[in-house]
Design a protein around this motif. Structure first.
Motif, PDB file in Angstrom:
ATOM      1  N   SER A 372     101.188 -63.878  93.674  1.00 36.26           N
ATOM      2  CA  SER A 372     102.430 -63.576  94.398  1.00 36.26           C
ATOM      3  C   SER A 372     103.572 -63.194  93.471  1.00 36.26           C
ATOM      4  N   ARG A 373     103.475 -63.589  92.187  1.00 36.60           N
ATOM      5  CA  ARG A 373     104.532 -63.248  91.224  1.00 36.60           C
ATOM      6  C   ARG A 373     104.526 -61.770  90.839  1.00 36.60           C
ATOM      7  N   MET A 374     103.393 -61.104  91.048  1.00 40.00           N
ATOM      8  CA  MET A 374     103.220 -59.752  90.515  1.00 40.00           C
ATOM      9  C   MET A 374     103.861 -58.715  91.437  1.00 40.00           C
ATOM     10  N   LYS A 375     104.707 -57.895  90.858  1.00 37.96           N
ATOM     11  CA  LYS A 375     105.292 -56.793  91.630  1.00 37.96           C
ATOM     12  C   LYS A 375     104.349 -55.593  91.629  1.00 37.96           C
ATOM     13  N   SER A 376     103.799 -55.306  90.456  1.00 43.26           N
ATOM     14  CA  SER A 376     102.876 -54.180  90.355  1.00 43.26           C
ATOM     15  C   SER A 376     101.954 -54.415  89.169  1.00 43.26           C
ATOM     16  N   GLY A 377     100.681 -54.182  89.364  1.00 41.09           N
ATOM     17  CA  GLY A 377      99.722 -54.371  88.280  1.00 41.09           C
ATOM     18  C   GLY A 377      98.311 -54.295  88.806  1.00 41.09           C
ATOM     19  N   ILE A 378      97.386 -54.942  88.100  1.00 44.15           N
ATOM     20  CA  ILE A 378      96.002 -54.954  88.562  1.00 44.15           C
ATOM     21  C   ILE A 378      95.439 -56.369  88.444  1.00 44.15           C
ATOM     22  N   PHE A 379      94.452 -56.654  89.290  1.00 43.87           N
ATOM     23  CA  PHE A 379      93.680 -57.886  89.229  1.00 43.87           C
ATOM     24  C   PHE A 379      92.288 -57.521  88.753  1.00 43.87           C
ATOM     25  N   ALA A 380      91.899 -58.021  87.576  1.00 40.55           N
ATOM     26  CA  ALA A 380      90.574 -57.748  87.000  1.00 40.55           C
ATOM     27  C   ALA A 380      89.675 -58.949  87.274  1.00 40.55           C
ATOM     28  N   LYS A 381      88.744 -58.777  88.203  1.00 38.34           N
ATOM     29  CA  LYS A 381      87.882 -59.880  88.608  1.00 38.34           C
ATOM     30  C   LYS A 381      86.640 -59.998  87.738  1.00 38.34           C
ATOM     31  N   SER A 382      86.126 -58.855  87.275  1.00 38.80           N
ATOM     32  CA  SER A 382      84.904 -58.892  86.468  1.00 38.80           C
ATOM     33  C   SER A 382      84.920 -57.785  85.430  1.00 38.80           C
ATOM     34  N   PHE A 383      84.249 -58.064  84.319  1.00 37.68           N
ATOM     35  CA  PHE A 383      84.217 -57.130  83.191  1.00 37.68           C
ATOM     36  C   PHE A 383      82.813 -56.662  82.879  1.00 37.68           C
ATOM     37  N   GLY A 384      82.748 -55.492  82.260  1.00 35.41           N
ATOM     38  CA  GLY A 384      81.506 -55.025  81.669  1.00 35.41           C
ATOM     39  C   GLY A 384      81.590 -55.217  80.171  1.00 35.41           C
ATOM     40  N   GLY A 385      81.317 -54.169  79.440  1.00 39.71           N
ATOM     41  CA  GLY A 385      81.301 -54.266  77.988  1.00 39.71           C
ATOM     42  C   GLY A 385      82.681 -54.209  77.382  1.00 39.71           C
ATOM     43  N   GLY A 386      82.761 -54.654  76.125  1.00 40.94           N
ATOM     44  CA  GLY A 386      84.014 -54.597  75.390  1.00 40.94           C
ATOM     45  C   GLY A 386      83.746 -54.569  73.906  1.00 40.94           C
ATOM     46  N   GLN A 387      84.756 -54.245  73.147  1.00 41.39           N
ATOM     47  CA  GLN A 387      84.618 -54.248  71.691  1.00 41.39           C
ATOM     48  C   GLN A 387      85.956 -54.596  71.066  1.00 41.39           C
ATOM     49  N   VAL A 388      85.880 -55.102  69.813  1.00 41.49           N
ATOM     50  CA  VAL A 388      87.095 -55.547  69.134  1.00 41.49           C
ATOM     51  C   VAL A 388      87.017 -55.179  67.660  1.00 41.49           C
ATOM     52  N   ASP A 389      88.168 -54.907  67.067  1.00 42.32           N
ATOM     53  CA  ASP A 389      88.282 -54.724  65.628  1.00 42.32           C
ATOM     54  C   ASP A 389      88.813 -56.035  65.058  1.00 42.32           C
ATOM     55  N   VAL A 396      89.105 -53.238  73.538  1.00 42.07           N
ATOM     56  CA  VAL A 396      89.000 -52.361  74.708  1.00 42.07           C
ATOM     57  C   VAL A 396      87.940 -52.965  75.621  1.00 42.07           C
ATOM     58  N   PHE A 397      88.266 -53.138  76.910  1.00 45.97           N
ATOM     59  CA  PHE A 397      87.337 -53.700  77.879  1.00 45.97           C
ATOM     60  C   PHE A 397      87.295 -52.846  79.130  1.00 45.97           C
ATOM     61  N   SER A 398      86.108 -52.695  79.687  1.00 42.88           N
ATOM     62  CA  SER A 398      85.971 -51.978  80.953  1.00 42.88           C
ATOM     63  C   SER A 398      85.832 -52.982  82.089  1.00 42.88           C
ATOM     64  N   CYS A 399      86.480 -52.712  83.212  1.00 47.19           N
ATOM     65  CA  CYS A 399      86.418 -53.579  84.388  1.00 47.19           C
ATOM     66  C   CYS A 399      85.317 -53.083  85.322  1.00 47.19           C
ATOM     67  N   THR A 400      84.500 -54.004  85.807  1.00 45.35           N
ATOM     68  CA  THR A 400      83.471 -53.634  86.771  1.00 45.35           C
ATOM     69  C   THR A 400      83.908 -53.913  88.203  1.00 45.35           C
ATOM     70  N   GLU A 401      84.918 -54.759  88.372  1.00 42.47           N
ATOM     71  CA  GLU A 401      85.521 -54.976  89.687  1.00 42.47           C
ATOM     72  C   GLU A 401      86.991 -55.299  89.469  1.00 42.47           C
ATOM     73  N   ALA A 402      87.851 -54.469  90.024  1.00 44.54           N
ATOM     74  CA  ALA A 402      89.288 -54.657  89.833  1.00 44.54           C
ATOM     75  C   ALA A 402      90.039 -54.084  91.035  1.00 44.54           C
ATOM     76  N   TYR A 403      91.291 -54.532  91.199  1.00 40.80           N
ATOM     77  CA  TYR A 403      92.093 -54.151  92.354  1.00 40.80           C
ATOM     78  C   TYR A 403      93.528 -53.851  91.926  1.00 40.80           C
ATOM     79  N   ARG A 404      94.177 -52.957  92.662  1.00 34.80           N
ATOM     80  CA  ARG A 404      95.616 -52.767  92.512  1.00 34.80           C
ATOM     81  C   ARG A 404      96.328 -53.989  93.078  1.00 34.80           C
ATOM     82  N   VAL A 405      97.480 -54.318  92.513  1.00 31.78           N
ATOM     83  CA  VAL A 405      98.341 -55.366  93.059  1.00 31.78           C
ATOM     84  C   VAL A 405      99.724 -54.759  93.282  1.00 31.78           C
ATOM     85  N   GLU A 406     100.221 -54.900  94.504  1.00 30.87           N
ATOM     86  CA  GLU A 406     101.558 -54.410  94.839  1.00 30.87           C
ATOM     87  C   GLU A 406     102.290 -55.500  95.614  1.00 30.87           C
ATOM     88  N   ASN A 407     103.462 -55.867  95.108  1.00 29.80           N
ATOM     89  CA  ASN A 407     104.311 -56.860  95.780  1.00 29.80           C
ATOM     90  C   ASN A 407     103.557 -58.145  96.127  1.00 29.80           C
TER      91      ASN A 407
END
Length: 474
Positions: A372-389, A396-407
């Motif tokens: 409820s605090r979020m005005k605008s953003g995304i909700f990332a529920k699940s991830f696929g692969g990722g890599q780090v330096d 960098v991470f890819s989302c396998t299930e994600a949603y827009r969040v508005e108000n």
């Protein structure tokens, strides 16, 4: 009658325990540290695809790795033969080391704790029953929804016996089961295809995976994700608030922060967290733990691959960096105690500092309130692969299930979202920590320096002030 696991390593016509001790003492007499690591492993996997069994593999392997350590230098040799002659040949490699100048490192502390069964999962369920499980999941998934176009099921298991023999006479044995089930479903509507998946596993027997309630949940979760993605729209791009779901999204923490807290990178000064113990590296409330002593978890071990008992290691407490995870070599060179994180992929690999089950502890925030605090953003529920330096901490991470969040409300599911940031910064941007802590379902694999080992992750719902979202929207 139960077969003694030691019989897979020691045989009258091969190697016996007394000879293993004697040969290890002779080979490593000039070393600071080291061990003879003996291993027998049996593995199997089934792949069910397109309505039929496509692959069925079974293999066994045994061998040893002999490691000697002098100062900062390591000598290592291995062979897939458990015999005195093979160990003597491997011992020739140890003569290349300069003699140790200090006293030999003390042995690990003793440990009689067993975090999982010693039973072998592979032989307790018949081949026919394993195939029938895959067939039934395929049939049930297809019957769930007419939009199901493809079902893939994989089932795998392993059983490993290890014995660690040190030159000081210390020995430690561990018997390690591991099973895993994965379900992947492709749905199709109006020519568009999307995928959803679910996996579960741990250090237990196959009977846990035969539970009808678990099978139903696996199918439901994979199907739900695939159907959600059928309705997905292109992901937005730019810097925005991100809400991370509980459980498996902790893989971001594992990659972005966990690797940077491994002792070898910090001893060499190549981690973004090097030399920062005692400093604030995260927002208040951020506590990160690595714990290999949780019963039956995929990333758990009764002892690590050097014989050190696993334990809870507090890495970050209330935002303050408290310590790193260590194998014996890095701990000795940094003047601290080993943490039970010396791990190797198999007898053919030398150990190094590795994570076990790495997670952020839960907080006091209601996940719904965080949303409820979020005005605008995304909700990332699940991830696929990722890599780090490791040096910069950038990930960098890819989302396998994600949603827009508005108000403060979930909007449309989105496709093609990637999260971009750096580990040291992301911890400082945590705005809220949910009270819904969860560990993952038990499917993680961790790669480092060409070695892969099972690992666990976890976290509560997390609200992060700003991550760069790489999207597909114009």
């Amino acid at each position: 009658m139960t077969t003694d696991p030691r019989s897979y390593l020691y045989r009258p016509d091969g190697l016996d325990p007394d000879s293993a001790k004697r040969l290890t003492a002779e080979a490593l007499q000039r070393c600071d540290d080291g061990e003879l690591f003996l291993q027998y492993s049996a593995t199997e996997s089934f792949g069910f695809d397109d309505g039929r069994l496509k692959t069925a593999d079974y293999s066994t392997e045994s061998g040893f790795g002999l490691r000697g350590v002098s100062g900062e230098t390591t000598a290592f040799a291995h062979a897939n033969e458990l015999s005195e002659a093979a160990i003597r040949r491997a011992a020739e490699t140890m003569t290349l080391l300069d003699p140790a100048k200090g006293a030999p490192a003390p042995p690990p502390r003793g440990n009689n704790r067993h975090l999982y069964t010693a039973d072998n999962p592979l032989g307790l369920v018949s081949f026919a029953d394993k195939v029938a499980l895959c067939e039934s999941i395929d049939a049930m998934a297809r019957a769930r929804d007419p939009r199901v176009a493809q079902v893939s099921v994989s089932l795998s298991g392993s059983w490993s016996v290890v014995d660690i023999v040190r030159p000081d006479g210390f020995t430690a044995m561990d018997v390690r089961p591991l099973v895993r089930l994965n379900v992947s479903i492709v749905t199709e509507l109006n020519g568009r295809r999307e995928t959803g998946s679910f996996g579960v596993g741990g250090r237990y027997l196959y009977d846990r995976l035969l539970d009808p309630a678990l099978i139903d949940r696996a199918i439901d979760e994979a199907l739900k994700q695939a159907l959600v993605n059928l309705d997905s729209v292109p992901a937005p791009a730019g810097e925005m608030q991100v809400l991370l779901g509980p459980g498996w999204p902790g893989v971001l923490l594992h990659e972005a922060i966990g690797h940077g807290l491994e002792g070898d990178f910090n001893r060499k000064g190549t981690s973004a967290f090097s030399g920062r113990i005692g400093e604030r590296v995260g927002a208040p409330g951020v506590t990160v733990i690595d714990d290999g002593s949780i019963g039956e978890r995929r990333g758990s071990l009764s002892i690590d691959d050097e014989g050190t008992p696993t334990q809870e290691n507090i890495l970050i407490e209330d935002g303050i960096l408290k310590g790193y995870i260590h194998d014996r070599l890095n701990a000795r060179l940094m003047g601290v105690e080993p943490t039970g994180n010396g791990r190797r992929q198999s007898y053919a690999h030398a150990p190094m500092p590795r994570m076990t089950n790495t997670f952020m502890k839960g907080g006091n925030d209601d996940p719904a309130e965080l949303l409820s605090r979020m005005k605008s953003g995304i909700f990332a529920k699940s991830f696929g692969g990722g890599q780090v330096d490791i040096v910069s901490g950038k990930f960098v991470f890819s989302c396998t299930e994600a949603y827009r969040v508005e108000n403060g409300r979930l909007g449309a599911p989105i496709k093609g979202a990637t999260l971009i940031g750096d580990g040291p910064t992301v911890l400082t941007k945590v705005l809220g920590i949910g009270n819904d802590f969860a560990l993952d379902e038990g499917v993680g694999m961790c790669g480092k320096a060409g070695q892969s080992v099972p690992a666990g992750v976890g976290q509560p719902t997390l609200l992060i002030e700003g991550l760069t979202v790489g999207g597909t929207a114009a």
